[in-house]
Design a protein around this motif. Sequence first.
Motif, PDB file in Angstrom:
ATOM      1  N   UNK A 138       3.878   5.328   8.551  1.00  0.00           N
ATOM      2  CA  UNK A 138       3.908   6.139   7.347  1.00  0.00           C
ATOM      3  C   UNK A 138       5.564   6.753   7.438  1.00  0.00           C
ATOM      4  N   UNK A 139       5.521   7.235   8.515  1.00  0.00           N
ATOM      5  CA  UNK A 139       7.530   6.773   9.139  1.00  0.00           C
ATOM      6  C   UNK A 139       8.020   6.314   8.607  1.00  0.00           C
ATOM      7  N   UNK A 140       7.750   4.694   9.528  1.00  0.00           N
ATOM      8  CA  UNK A 140       8.526   3.721   9.444  1.00  0.00           C
ATOM      9  C   UNK A 140       9.026   3.216   7.854  1.00  0.00           C
ATOM     10  N   UNK A 141       7.614   3.113   7.134  1.00  0.00           N
ATOM     11  CA  UNK A 141       7.859   2.618   5.879  1.00  0.00           C
ATOM     12  C   UNK A 141       8.866   3.651   4.988  1.00  0.00           C
ATOM     13  N   UNK A 158      -4.546   7.321  15.209  1.00  0.00           N
ATOM     14  CA  UNK A 158      -3.543   8.280  14.934  1.00  0.00           C
ATOM     15  C   UNK A 158      -1.859   8.105  14.729  1.00  0.00           C
ATOM     16  N   UNK A 159      -1.613   7.872  16.462  1.00  0.00           N
ATOM     17  CA  UNK A 159      -0.395   7.299  16.691  1.00  0.00           C
ATOM     18  C   UNK A 159       0.429   6.085  15.522  1.00  0.00           C
ATOM     19  N   UNK A 160      -0.499   5.060  15.571  1.00  0.00           N
ATOM     20  CA  UNK A 160      -0.463   4.041  14.892  1.00  0.00           C
ATOM     21  C   UNK A 160       0.129   4.291  12.704  1.00  0.00           C
ATOM     22  N   UNK A 186      10.327  14.291   7.577  1.00  0.00           N
ATOM     23  CA  UNK A 186       9.201  15.711   8.023  1.00  0.00           C
ATOM     24  C   UNK A 186       8.296  14.782   8.009  1.00  0.00           C
ATOM     25  N   UNK A 187       7.659  14.249  10.059  1.00  0.00           N
ATOM     26  CA  UNK A 187       6.464  14.480  10.291  1.00  0.00           C
ATOM     27  C   UNK A 187       5.477  15.639  10.817  1.00  0.00           C
ATOM     28  N   UNK A 188       4.692  16.099   9.516  1.00  0.00           N
ATOM     29  CA  UNK A 188       4.158  17.069  10.136  1.00  0.00           C
ATOM     30  C   UNK A 188       2.839  16.938  10.005  1.00  0.00           C
ATOM     31  N   UNK A 221       0.920  -1.053  -0.064  1.00  0.00           N
ATOM     32  CA  UNK A 221      -0.245  -0.765  -0.202  1.00  0.00           C
ATOM     33  C   UNK A 221       0.954   1.472   0.452  1.00  0.00           C
ATOM     34  N   UNK A 222       2.611   0.959   0.945  1.00  0.00           N
ATOM     35  CA  UNK A 222       3.217   2.337   0.879  1.00  0.00           C
ATOM     36  C   UNK A 222       3.386   2.534  -0.725  1.00  0.00           C
TER      37      UNK A 222
END
Length: 238
Positions: free
Chosen positions: A120-123, A113-115, A65-67, A23-24
Motif C-alpha cells: 500500500x505504501x509503495x503504490x 501483514x508486512x507485504x 501516514x501508515x496507521x 487494484x490500487x
Amino acid sequence: MRAVLVLLLALAACDAPTISGDAFDAIPLAPGISRAELTDDRGATVRLSLSVPAGLAAGERVPLVLALHWAGEVTPYFGETYLRVLAAPGFDEARAIVVAPDRIGGDWETAESRAFAMSLVRRALERWPVDPGRVVVTGYSMGGFGTWLYLEDYDEFAAGIPMAAVPLTDGGGRPTYVIHGTADELYAFQTTQWAVESRQRRGLPIVLAPAEGLGHTEPAAYVPALRAAARWLATDVW
C-alpha cells in the motif's frame, strides 16, 4: 538474530499479498473516511480504511501516514475504528492521507501483514499526491510495536510515532516520537522511559512524550498527544 529474522521474512514475503496497480487505483481517494476491499495478487480479499483531507489542490503533495491498529480479532475494516478514534483526528491538522489496513495473521510482524502494508505504501508513492519525504508510520499498542519494527526495516519511512508500546528496535536511526501513558497498566511507562533515555544517550533522534495520567485502554484520550506529534513532524523533521 535480527538479520536472520529479516531474511526469513523476506523469503516468506515471496508468497505474501501485494496489490497490483490496477487494484490500487480502485481505492476511492475521496475526502473524509472511506473503505476499500481489494483482491491481492493471490486472489485473496484484503481491506483497508483511509482518511483523505478535503480540498487537495492540483499539484499539492501531502504527508502519507501508515496507521497500524491495535490487537484484537480482525473483523472486516477492523482498522477503521483505530482510524476514526485516534489516527485521523490526530493528523487532522497535518493534511495527511492516513491509511489503516487490516492486518493479516497474528500481528504486524507476519510476512502477510508486512507485504500488504508496504505494498500500500509503495503504490501510494507511485500513484497518490503524497510527498515521498514525508512518509510516517504510527500505531497503538500492537500497532506501536509494529511501528518500531517497520521503522527499523523499511527505508520508505522518514519518521515514526509509536504509541503505548515499549521500544523493540532503534527505529533505524530515524526521528521517532514516542507517546506512552504514564498510567499504562499493560506496558509500564518507566520501561519505555528507560529504553528511550538509553537511545538518547547514544545520540539517536528520539523524543519521549509522556501522556500524563493516561492508561492503556483509553486510546481516544491520546488524540492531543498525537496532534502534538504531528506538529513535531512539521517543525523538527520536515
